[in-house]
Write a protein that holds these residues in place. Sequence first.
Motif, PDB file in Angstrom:
ATOM      1  N   LYS A   1       1.048  -0.901   0.739  1.00 24.60           N
ATOM      2  CA  LYS A   1       0.025   0.258   0.322  1.00 24.60           C
ATOM      3  C   LYS A   1       0.978   1.373  -0.187  1.00 24.60           C
ATOM      4  CE  LYS A   1      -0.176   0.339   4.771  1.00 24.60           C
ATOM      5  NZ  LYS A   1      -1.468   0.443   6.214  1.00 24.60           N
ATOM      6  N   GLY A   2       0.467   2.564  -0.305  1.00 23.51           N
ATOM      7  CA  GLY A   2       0.573   3.393  -0.578  1.00 23.51           C
ATOM      8  C   GLY A   2      -0.132   5.109  -0.876  1.00 23.51           C
ATOM      9  N   LYS A   3       0.167   5.727  -0.242  1.00 22.16           N
ATOM     10  CA  LYS A   3      -0.936   6.813  -0.421  1.00 22.16           C
ATOM     11  C   LYS A   3       0.875   8.040  -1.186  1.00 22.16           C
ATOM     12  CE  LYS A   3      -4.463  10.109   0.403  1.00 22.16           C
ATOM     13  NZ  LYS A   3      -4.959  10.851   1.411  1.00 22.16           N
ATOM     14  N   GLY A   4       0.648   8.792  -2.178  1.00 26.03           N
ATOM     15  CA  GLY A   4       1.730  10.449  -2.637  1.00 26.03           C
ATOM     16  C   GLY A   4       3.276   9.755  -2.555  1.00 26.03           C
ATOM     17  N   ASN A   5       2.937   8.077  -2.525  1.00 28.26           N
ATOM     18  CA  ASN A   5       4.844   7.563  -2.563  1.00 28.26           C
ATOM     19  C   ASN A   5       4.682   6.272  -2.554  1.00 28.26           C
ATOM     20  OD1 ASN A   5       5.840   9.789  -1.246  1.00 28.26           O
ATOM     21  ND2 ASN A   5       5.413   8.529   0.992  1.00 28.26           N
ATOM     22  N   TYR A   6       5.426   6.320  -4.836  1.00 25.71           N
ATOM     23  CA  TYR A   6       5.220   5.212  -5.211  1.00 25.71           C
ATOM     24  C   TYR A   6       6.052   4.264  -5.215  1.00 25.71           C
ATOM     25  CZ  TYR A   6       1.011   8.046  -6.210  1.00 25.71           C
ATOM     26  OH  TYR A   6       0.441   9.275  -5.812  1.00 25.71           O
ATOM     27  N   PRO A   7       5.767   3.268  -6.027  1.00 22.66           N
ATOM     28  CA  PRO A   7       7.044   2.354  -6.225  1.00 22.66           C
ATOM     29  C   PRO A   7       8.237   2.998  -7.300  1.00 22.66           C
ATOM     30  CG  PRO A   7       5.776   0.819  -6.254  1.00 22.66           C
ATOM     31  CD  PRO A   7       5.403   2.149  -5.619  1.00 22.66           C
ATOM     32  N   GLU A   8       9.478   2.550  -7.989  1.00 20.00           N
ATOM     33  CA  GLU A   8       9.756   3.205  -8.917  1.00 20.00           C
ATOM     34  C   GLU A   8       9.004   2.842 -10.131  1.00 20.00           C
ATOM     35  OE1 GLU A   8      13.773   2.068 -11.156  1.00 20.00           O
ATOM     36  OE2 GLU A   8      14.068   2.604  -9.390  1.00 20.00           O
ATOM     37  N   ASN A   9       8.078   1.945 -10.442  1.00 22.18           N
ATOM     38  CA  ASN A   9       7.809   1.167 -11.288  1.00 22.18           C
ATOM     39  C   ASN A   9       5.893   1.061 -11.511  1.00 22.18           C
ATOM     40  OD1 ASN A   9       7.273  -1.044 -10.327  1.00 22.18           O
ATOM     41  ND2 ASN A   9       8.005  -2.202 -11.708  1.00 22.18           N
ATOM     42  N   TYR A  10       5.670   2.084 -10.974  1.00 19.52           N
ATOM     43  CA  TYR A  10       4.575   2.168 -10.365  1.00 19.52           C
ATOM     44  C   TYR A  10       3.783   3.036 -11.627  1.00 19.52           C
ATOM     45  CZ  TYR A  10       0.275   3.985  -8.186  1.00 19.52           C
ATOM     46  OH  TYR A  10      -1.635   4.357  -7.797  1.00 19.52           O
ATOM     47  N   MET A  11       4.409   3.603 -12.545  1.00 16.02           N
ATOM     48  CA  MET A  11       3.786   3.494 -14.193  1.00 16.02           C
ATOM     49  C   MET A  11       3.091   2.726 -15.089  1.00 16.02           C
ATOM     50  SD  MET A  11       2.776   7.080 -12.893  1.00 16.02           S
ATOM     51  CE  MET A  11       2.073   6.837 -14.475  1.00 16.02           C
ATOM     52  N   CYS A  12       4.525   1.573 -14.423  1.00 16.29           N
ATOM     53  CA  CYS A  12       3.892   0.205 -15.510  1.00 16.29           C
ATOM     54  C   CYS A  12       2.716  -0.473 -14.894  1.00 16.29           C
ATOM     55  CB  CYS A  12       5.187  -0.728 -15.548  1.00 16.29           C
ATOM     56  SG  CYS A  12       6.723  -0.274 -16.155  1.00 16.29           S
ATOM     57  N   PHE A  13       2.846  -0.391 -13.540  1.00 14.16           N
ATOM     58  CA  PHE A  13       0.872  -0.543 -13.331  1.00 14.16           C
ATOM     59  C   PHE A  13       0.239  -0.283 -13.666  1.00 14.16           C
ATOM     60  CE2 PHE A  13      -1.882  -0.057  -9.683  1.00 14.16           C
ATOM     61  CZ  PHE A  13      -2.181  -1.996  -8.977  1.00 14.16           C
ATOM     62  N   LYS A  14       0.115   1.099 -13.078  1.00 13.66           N
ATOM     63  CA  LYS A  14      -0.918   1.902 -14.257  1.00 13.66           C
ATOM     64  C   LYS A  14      -1.060   1.927 -14.874  1.00 13.66           C
ATOM     65  CE  LYS A  14      -3.165   4.812 -12.721  1.00 13.66           C
ATOM     66  NZ  LYS A  14      -3.174   6.606 -12.310  1.00 13.66           N
ATOM     67  N   ALA A  15      -0.258   1.759 -16.152  1.00 12.09           N
ATOM     68  CA  ALA A  15      -0.475   1.265 -18.088  1.00 12.09           C
ATOM     69  C   ALA A  15      -0.756  -0.375 -17.994  1.00 12.09           C
ATOM     70  CB  ALA A  15       0.332   0.802 -17.954  1.00 12.09           C
ATOM     71  N   TRP A  16      -0.785  -0.987 -17.293  1.00  8.77           N
ATOM     72  CA  TRP A  16      -1.318  -2.170 -16.853  1.00  8.77           C
ATOM     73  C   TRP A  16      -2.227  -2.199 -16.557  1.00  8.77           C
ATOM     74  CZ3 TRP A  16      -3.478  -5.935 -13.062  1.00  8.77           C
ATOM     75  CH2 TRP A  16      -3.909  -6.910 -13.842  1.00  8.77           C
ATOM     76  N   LEU A  17      -3.353  -1.673 -15.310  1.00  3.45           N
ATOM     77  CA  LEU A  17      -4.483  -1.536 -15.340  1.00  3.45           C
ATOM     78  C   LEU A  17      -5.245  -0.965 -16.731  1.00  3.45           C
ATOM     79  CD1 LEU A  17      -4.037  -0.216 -11.891  1.00  3.45           C
ATOM     80  CD2 LEU A  17      -5.593  -2.495 -12.295  1.00  3.45           C
ATOM     81  N   GLY A  18      -4.843   0.048 -17.165  1.00  2.00           N
ATOM     82  CA  GLY A  18      -5.283   1.032 -18.534  1.00  2.00           C
ATOM     83  C   GLY A  18      -5.797  -0.447 -19.421  1.00  2.00           C
ATOM     84  N   SER A  19      -4.678  -1.329 -20.178  1.00  2.00           N
ATOM     85  CA  SER A  19      -5.147  -2.276 -20.592  1.00  2.00           C
ATOM     86  C   SER A  19      -6.425  -2.987 -20.670  1.00  2.00           C
ATOM     87  CB  SER A  19      -4.029  -3.118 -20.715  1.00  2.00           C
ATOM     88  OG  SER A  19      -3.924  -3.437 -19.392  1.00  2.00           O
ATOM     89  N   PHE A  20      -7.018  -2.849 -19.310  1.00  2.00           N
ATOM     90  CA  PHE A  20      -7.771  -2.868 -19.130  1.00  2.00           C
ATOM     91  C   PHE A  20      -9.070  -2.750 -19.080  1.00  2.00           C
ATOM     92  CE2 PHE A  20      -5.086  -5.951 -16.831  1.00  2.00           C
ATOM     93  CZ  PHE A  20      -5.829  -7.250 -17.815  1.00  2.00           C
ATOM     94  N   TYR A  21      -9.206  -1.039 -19.212  1.00  2.00           N
ATOM     95  CA  TYR A  21     -10.599   0.116 -19.812  1.00  2.00           C
ATOM     96  C   TYR A  21     -10.806  -0.035 -21.345  1.00  2.00           C
ATOM     97  CZ  TYR A  21     -10.000   2.818 -15.584  1.00  2.00           C
ATOM     98  OH  TYR A  21     -10.170   3.510 -14.315  1.00  2.00           O
ATOM     99  N   ASP A  22     -12.635   0.091 -21.185  1.00  2.00           N
ATOM    100  CA  ASP A  22     -12.826  -0.377 -22.208  1.00  2.00           C
ATOM    101  C   ASP A  22     -12.522   0.812 -23.763  1.00  2.00           C
ATOM    102  OD1 ASP A  22     -14.015  -2.858 -21.569  1.00  2.00           O
ATOM    103  OD2 ASP A  22     -15.628  -1.283 -20.808  1.00  2.00           O
TER     104      ASP A  22
END
Length: 101
Positions: free
Chosen positions: A80-101
């Motif tokens: 978990k975290g809020k406002g502090n993120y792992p170095e590759n957090y944007m890869c995680f966000k891109a992964w999530l984004g690939s499932f949007y319609d």
Amino acid sequence: MNSVEILVENLSGNIEVLIDVKNVEMIFNGKKKYISSDNIDELIRIIRSWKCDYGSNSGSIDAEAFNIKINMDDGFEIIKGKGNYPENYMCFKAWLGSFYD
């Protein structure tokens, strides 16, 4: 690993994901989505080196918060975290984004 529960909260709204690893199924914001074993493996590659707690950046009230619960036969792990993120957090966000319609 049996399942992964993901919650991302930000000003744009929440993202809630439940992945049943054993049955290779996913619910993304209340909708059943197609997910492959390769997609699950990619998620694991992204988060496997993350530490459990990235803390909270209390100075930023609009910071994005994330909570990932990994359920296993012998218990669970939370990242978990809020406002502090792992170095590759944007890869995680891109992964999530690939499932949007």
